[in-house]
Design a protein around this motif. Structure first.
Motif, PDB file in Angstrom:
ATOM      1  N   ASP A 146       0.750  -1.149  -0.013  1.00  8.25           N
ATOM      2  CA  ASP A 146       0.080  -0.022   0.007  1.00  8.25           C
ATOM      3  C   ASP A 146       0.822   1.217  -0.032  1.00  8.25           C
ATOM      4  N   ALA A 147       1.988   1.118  -0.563  1.00  5.47           N
ATOM      5  CA  ALA A 147       3.074   2.335  -0.863  1.00  5.47           C
ATOM      6  C   ALA A 147       3.149   2.638  -2.441  1.00  5.47           C
ATOM      7  N   ASP A 148       4.275   3.019  -2.623  1.00  7.67           N
ATOM      8  CA  ASP A 148       4.609   3.403  -3.947  1.00  7.67           C
ATOM      9  C   ASP A 148       4.097   2.495  -5.057  1.00  7.67           C
ATOM     10  N   LYS A 149       3.031   2.844  -5.916  1.00 10.42           N
ATOM     11  CA  LYS A 149       2.483   1.925  -6.746  1.00 10.42           C
ATOM     12  C   LYS A 149       3.280   1.674  -8.015  1.00 10.42           C
ATOM     13  N   SER A 150       4.180   2.310  -8.266  1.00 10.26           N
ATOM     14  CA  SER A 150       5.180   1.857  -9.192  1.00 10.26           C
ATOM     15  C   SER A 150       6.084   0.949  -8.967  1.00 10.26           C
ATOM     16  N   GLY A 151       6.119   0.437  -7.472  1.00  9.46           N
ATOM     17  CA  GLY A 151       7.074  -0.563  -7.018  1.00  9.46           C
ATOM     18  C   GLY A 151       6.440  -1.939  -6.890  1.00  9.46           C
ATOM     19  N   TYR A 152       5.211  -2.027  -7.154  1.00 10.38           N
ATOM     20  CA  TYR A 152       4.176  -3.137  -6.710  1.00 10.38           C
ATOM     21  C   TYR A 152       4.769  -4.551  -7.593  1.00 10.38           C
ATOM     22  N   ALA A 153       5.376  -4.293  -8.667  1.00  5.97           N
ATOM     23  CA  ALA A 153       5.895  -5.444  -9.334  1.00  5.97           C
ATOM     24  C   ALA A 153       7.016  -6.059  -8.591  1.00  5.97           C
ATOM     25  N   ARG A 154       7.904  -5.114  -8.226  1.00  7.81           N
ATOM     26  CA  ARG A 154       9.204  -5.533  -7.446  1.00  7.81           C
ATOM     27  C   ARG A 154       8.796  -6.103  -6.228  1.00  7.81           C
TER      28      ARG A 154
END
Ligand SMILES: C[S@@+](CC[C@H](N)C(=O)[O-])C[C@H]1O[C@@H](n2cnc3c(N)ncnc32)[C@H](O)[C@@H]1O
Length: 226
Positions: A146-154
């Protein structure tokens, strides 16, 4: 009678009256959770916590898998963290990552006040930079994004590696505020961010038993297979 529109999501039957009726039944007031929300206003923080219904979904998922070791990315004032802690009970531990020092400070106070201080580790700093440190505490039962959305895949790839079989990857806002599909990128969510969220969905769909629940902004739940 069959209703294709509601089944396909083109219409829905939710109304304020239905929500109020159900919230009254399923979401009894909880002073710790109310305090976590009040702290947002008191500290001038944004009201971007999960909804009470989403918190209850987290609570249910954590109890269903008897989770005792959960990681969260995006602490804010500790609202969702409290739902997770309450579901785990006295022998659970939450590792929660927050890059805003003021949010981390407020959350620590919220956890302490609710009696969960010893059961929480608040990692300050960008979540992606905390992954190596967090890995020391693996395996985990669930990882909540639930933080930086661009990091979800990582985050999802890391979670998959560090979850026990049957463990859960849970991601909020996985409609990317409406940008996931059928909407042109802009200054708010550019093509790279949309591609990153699609990469998250592709990974979870390919590796987990998973579904994206149609909450207002999509809540993805994926189980690492046994
Ligand atoms: C949507 S809020 C989290 C809400 C919280 N999970 C809840 O429901 O109570 C997102 C939080 O993530 C934090 N954040 C944003 N980017 C981050 C990053 N790269 N690493 C860690 N935390 C981050 C923000 O400061 C904010 O407190």
């Amino acid at each position: 009678m069959a209703d294709d529109d509601s089944r396909t999501g083109r219409t829905h039957y939710t109304s304020p009256a239905i929500r109020a009726y159900l919230d009254d039944l399923y979401l009894p007031p909880d002073p710790d959770l109310a305090y976590a929300v009040a702290e947002l206003d008191r500290a001038g923080m944004p009201r971007i916590q999960v909804s009470a219904t989403e918190g209850k979904i987290l609570y249910l998922l954590v109890q269903m898998i008897r989770a005792r070791r959960v990681v969260e990315f995006g602490t804010l004032s500790g609202y969702s963290g409290l739902w997770i802690l309450k579901a785990m009970g006295q022998d659970g531990h939450l590792w929660t990552c927050e890059y805003n020092p003021e949010h981390a400070r407020v959350a620590r106070g919220v956890f302490e006040r609710a009696g969960y201080g010893p059961q929480v580790s608040v990692f300050e700093g960008p979540g992606l930079q905390s992954l190596d440190k967090l890995a020391h505490f693996a395996p985990f039962d669930a990882v909540f994004l639930d933080a930086d959305k661009s990091g979800y895949a990582r985050y999802a790839r890391w979670a998959f590696e560090h979850l026990r079989p049957g463990g859960l990857i849970i991601g909020d806002n996985t409609y990317l505020f409406g940008y996931l599909a059928g909407r042109a990128p802009d200054h708010q969510w550019n093509a790279q961010a949309i591609e990153a969220m699609r990469d998250f969905h592709a990974f979870v769909a390919a590796h987990c038993t998973a579904v994206c629940l149609p909450t207002p902004d999509g809540l993805t739940v994926g189980m690492k297979p046994y």
